[in-house]
Design an enzyme around this catalytic site. Structure first.
Site, mmCIF file in Angstrom:
data_model
loop_
_atom_site.group_PDB
_atom_site.id
_atom_site.type_symbol
_atom_site.label_atom_id
_atom_site.label_comp_id
_atom_site.label_asym_id
_atom_site.label_seq_id
_atom_site.Cartn_x
_atom_site.Cartn_y
_atom_site.Cartn_z
ATOM 1 C CG ASP A 172 -1.707 1.226 1.401
ATOM 2 O OD1 ASP A 172 -1.885 1.939 0.391
ATOM 3 O OD2 ASP A 172 -2.156 1.505 2.538
ATOM 4 C CG ASN A 225 -2.914 5.445 -1.118
ATOM 5 O OD1 ASN A 225 -2.964 4.319 -0.626
ATOM 6 N ND2 ASN A 225 -3.867 5.933 -1.900
ATOM 7 C CG ASP A 270 -5.960 3.161 0.406
ATOM 8 O OD1 ASP A 270 -5.031 2.330 0.513
ATOM 9 O OD2 ASP A 270 -6.618 3.310 -0.644
ATOM 10 C CG ASP A 324 -1.361 1.522 -3.772
ATOM 11 O OD1 ASP A 324 -0.148 1.409 -4.066
ATOM 12 O OD2 ASP A 324 -1.758 2.025 -2.697
ATOM 13 C CG ASP A 352 -6.671 -12.732 -13.363
ATOM 14 O OD1 ASP A 352 -7.454 -13.475 -13.973
ATOM 15 O OD2 ASP A 352 -6.164 -13.016 -12.262
ATOM 16 C CG ASP A 377 -11.400 -15.811 -13.227
ATOM 17 O OD1 ASP A 377 -10.651 -16.062 -12.276
ATOM 18 O OD2 ASP A 377 -12.640 -15.726 -13.129
ATOM 19 C CD GLU A 437 -9.291 -20.351 -12.021
ATOM 20 O OE1 GLU A 437 -9.306 -20.555 -10.805
ATOM 21 O OE2 GLU A 437 -10.128 -19.604 -12.577
ATOM 22 C CG HIS A 488 -6.056 -15.363 -6.173
ATOM 23 N ND1 HIS A 488 -5.548 -16.009 -7.284
ATOM 24 C CD2 HIS A 488 -7.357 -15.116 -6.453
ATOM 25 C CE1 HIS A 488 -6.498 -16.150 -8.178
ATOM 26 N NE2 HIS A 488 -7.611 -15.616 -7.704
ATOM 27 C CG ASP A 489 -8.748 -18.651 -6.119
ATOM 28 O OD1 ASP A 489 -9.174 -17.602 -5.602
ATOM 29 O OD2 ASP A 489 -8.784 -18.875 -7.347
HETATM 30 C C1 GLC Z 1 -11.358 -17.829 -10.251
HETATM 31 C C2 GLC Z 1 -10.533 -16.892 -9.416
HETATM 32 C C3 GLC Z 1 -11.238 -16.662 -8.120
HETATM 33 C C4 GLC Z 1 -12.578 -16.030 -8.413
HETATM 34 C C5 GLC Z 1 -13.382 -16.865 -9.393
HETATM 35 C C6 GLC Z 1 -14.516 -16.071 -9.969
HETATM 36 O O1 GLC Z 1 -11.449 -19.083 -9.687
HETATM 37 O O2 GLC Z 1 -9.236 -17.380 -9.267
HETATM 38 O O3 GLC Z 1 -10.494 -15.866 -7.242
HETATM 39 O O4 GLC Z 1 -13.297 -15.870 -7.228
HETATM 40 O O5 GLC Z 1 -12.613 -17.292 -10.478
HETATM 41 O O6 GLC Z 1 -14.037 -15.072 -10.818
HETATM 42 CA CA CA Z 2 -3.472 2.139 -1.247
#
Ligand code: GLC
Ligand code: CA
Length: 557
Positions: free
Chosen positions: A21, A23, A25, A29, A98, A199, A255, A328-329
């Site tokens: 981050d 700034n 908040d 970013d 993405d 995605d 994905e 991230h999942d």
């Molecule tokens: C993919 C992403 C996930 C998201 C889902 C819906 O699985 O990796 O984070 O919630 O798609 O877009």
């Molecule tokens: Ca920020």
């Protein structure tokens, strides 16, 4: 096998909200990322996959996009993006965006118009159906709990959302939708980006007639299986390839939930008519699969070996693998397969990075960042975890405490705690209040500390990456044949990689006890070189071998 740059790359995934981050908040970013490019460069990767940075109301942290050609307010401006792209390119780092086009946000202008009336010219951009006997058009469940259908008062019809109600599915059968998506992709390619991570791209083609899906025992809704690898998915990706992808020197990774070997050979075919590679999810389902995500079975090592070996061998020469455990999942691999120790982080990293395919490192994985003890459900931010908790406890299907312990193990929020930069307040992620809690172990695990310690997980990952990208073994690591050894061993993951008379032997004790095992004579040396090991001196290679807990080593033999 054809040699190309994306096979020889190592990708680093950034989840912007949780990276840095700039700034105060409390939200990461674009300027924050630009400020950390030297760190990323030091790790040695040459590609960044950026989770979504587009305009979004953040129902699903940016995976719900309201404008594909604008930057999310919290993340900065298009100028900030251009600066990030330029600064990355100056450091020899490419940027993969993405691409979230199975659905948009319900706040996207297309959907706002689509829902405005039954005869709006964008009505057919989305999937609208009449009620069936006064109820939902079929039994499909959303991946984020509840029905996959949302009733729309104004026009008295349902729309389909495989994810949240704020993520209506696009109708890919409409050629105008495909035109619009391809135009948008072309716009980004012309800007100079270097590829797309697509995605849930396996879900874009829905089955004819939208039939009911089979219901698992005790389930409230039909599963998502029917929406994966649908009837026209390959046709649409081939069209995308012809009209956009083939015109640029970019990399693409799909994905692909629900992907099988057979399907992956189509998506990632070596003729290059669709995508370069896909993410498969079988191995990360071994401690509780899609149907029963909220479980914490122990992952059996023989099963893991069998699965990864299948993907290694059956795509060899005909398609290309992505190799990963974290994103991230997913919960943190060091808490899942390891024991949270740096040794286990290094051992797991070795097991993955010596395989054939393009490796993905998720932010913080290179530090050995762990799962986080969030405690009560109020501390979670992830829509999937929160919705599942309420749905399953309210329906009386799960006990709150027991479910919470599974959520603690599996929640996507484990990957989304702020990047641990240093030992100061909020791990140096922000000077404000972070949007999600910081893992309390940031004083022990952080980048500043690891950069000052030559034995850290960071420098170990740096070495793994250098071996693949810039060493005399690069070709063997990238292109060599893979053979599994000791398939039944409960503790040791052992395999060889061979190319043109050169051979590497990878030995990883993925257990928290010392292991003894017997190698086949032809694998037991003589040793030409030790590429890497995580515990001081490399062990002597012989037929009857011993490795300490979490010990790993790679030899050239
Ligand atoms: C993919 C992403 C996930 C998201 C889902 C819906 O699985 O990796 O984070 O919630 O798609 O877009
Ligand atoms: Ca920020």
């Amino acid at each position: 096998m054809q040699k190309v740059w994306w096979k020889e790359s190592v990708v680093y995934q950034i989840y912007p909200r949780s990276f840095c981050d700039s700034n105060g908040d409390g939200i990461g970013d674009l300027k924050g990322i630009t400020g950390k490019l030297d760190y990323v460069q030091k790790l040695g990767v040459n590609v960044i996959w950026l989770s979504p940075v587009y305009k979004s109301p953040n129902d699903d942290n940016g995976y719900d996009i309201a404008d594909y050609q604008a930057i999310m307010d919290e993340f900065g401006t298009m100028e900030d993006f251009d600066e990030l792209l330029m600064e990355a390119h100056q450091r020899g780092i490419r940027i993969v965006m993405d691409l979230v086009v199975n659905h948009t946000s319900d706040e996207h202008a297309w959907f706002v118009e689509s829902r405005s009336s039954r005869d709006n010219d964008k009505r057919d951009y989305y999937i609208w159906r009449e009620a069936r006997d006064g109820k939902e058009p079929n039994n499909w469940g959303s991946c984020f709990s509840g029905s996959a259908w949302q009733w729309d008062e104004k026009t008295q019809m349902y729309y389909l959302h495989c994810f949240s109600q704020k993520q209506p599915d696009l109708n890919w059968d409409n050629p105008v939708v495909r035109d619009k998506v391809f135009e948008m992709m072309t716009w980004w390619c012309e800007k100079g980006i270097d590829g797309f991570r697509m995605d849930v791209i396996s879900m874009i083609s829905k089955p004819e007639g939208l039939p009911d899906a089979p219901m698992a025992e005790g389930a409230l809704y039909g599963g998502c299986d029917l929406t994966c690898n649908g009837p026209h998915v390959h046709e649409y990706l081939q069209e995308m390839n012809r009209r956009v992808l083939s015109k640029y020197d970019i990399m693409t990774v799909g994905e692909t939930a629900g992907v099988t070997i057979e399907e992956a050979r189509k998506y990632a075919n070596s003729e290059g008519t669709e995508l370069n590679m896909v993410f498969q999810f079988e191995h990360v389902g071994l401690d509780g699969g899609d149907a029963d995500k909220w479980a914490k079975k122990k992952m059996s090592l023989p099963a893991l070996k069998e699965n990864l070996t299948k993907w290694q061998k059956e795509l060899a020469g005909v398609a290309w693998n992505s190799i990963f455990f974290c994103n991230h999942d997913q919960p943190r691999v060091v808490s899942r397969l390891g024991d949270n120790s740096p040794e286990s982080a290094k051992c797991i990293g070795t097991m993955l990075h010596m395989m054939q395919g393009t490796p993905y490192v998720y932010q913080g994985e290179e530090l050995g960042m762990t799962n986080c003890l969030f405690g009560p459900i109020e501390n979670y931010r992830d829509i999937e975890s929160i919705n599942a908790y309420h749905e399953l406890t309210e329906a009386g299907l799960r006990e709150p405490q027991e479910l919470l312990s599974c959520i603690a193990y599996k929640s996507r929020d484990n990957a989304r705690t702020p990047m641990q930069w240093n030992g100061s307040a909020n791990a140096g992620f922000t000077t404000g209040t972070p949007w999600i809690m910081v893992n309390p172990n940031y004083k022990e695990i952080n980048a500043e500390k690891e950069l000052a310690d030559e034995n850290s997980v960071f420098y170990y990952y740096q070495k793994l990456i250098r071996l693949r990208r810039q060493s005399e073994w690069s070709d063997v690591i990238v292109y060599g044949d893979y053979e599994l050894l000791l398939p039944q061993d409960e503790a040791v993951f052992a395999y060889t990689r061979s190319l043109e008379g050169r051979k590497l032997l990878v030995l990883c004790n993925l257990s928290d006890a010392d292991a003894e095992f017997e190698l086949p004579a032809e694998a037991a040396g003589p040793v030409k070189a030790v590429l890497i090991t995580n515990e001081g001196e490399a062990p002597v290679l012989k037929e009857r071998m011993k490795l300490k807990k979490w010990q790993c080593v790679v030899y050239e033999i």
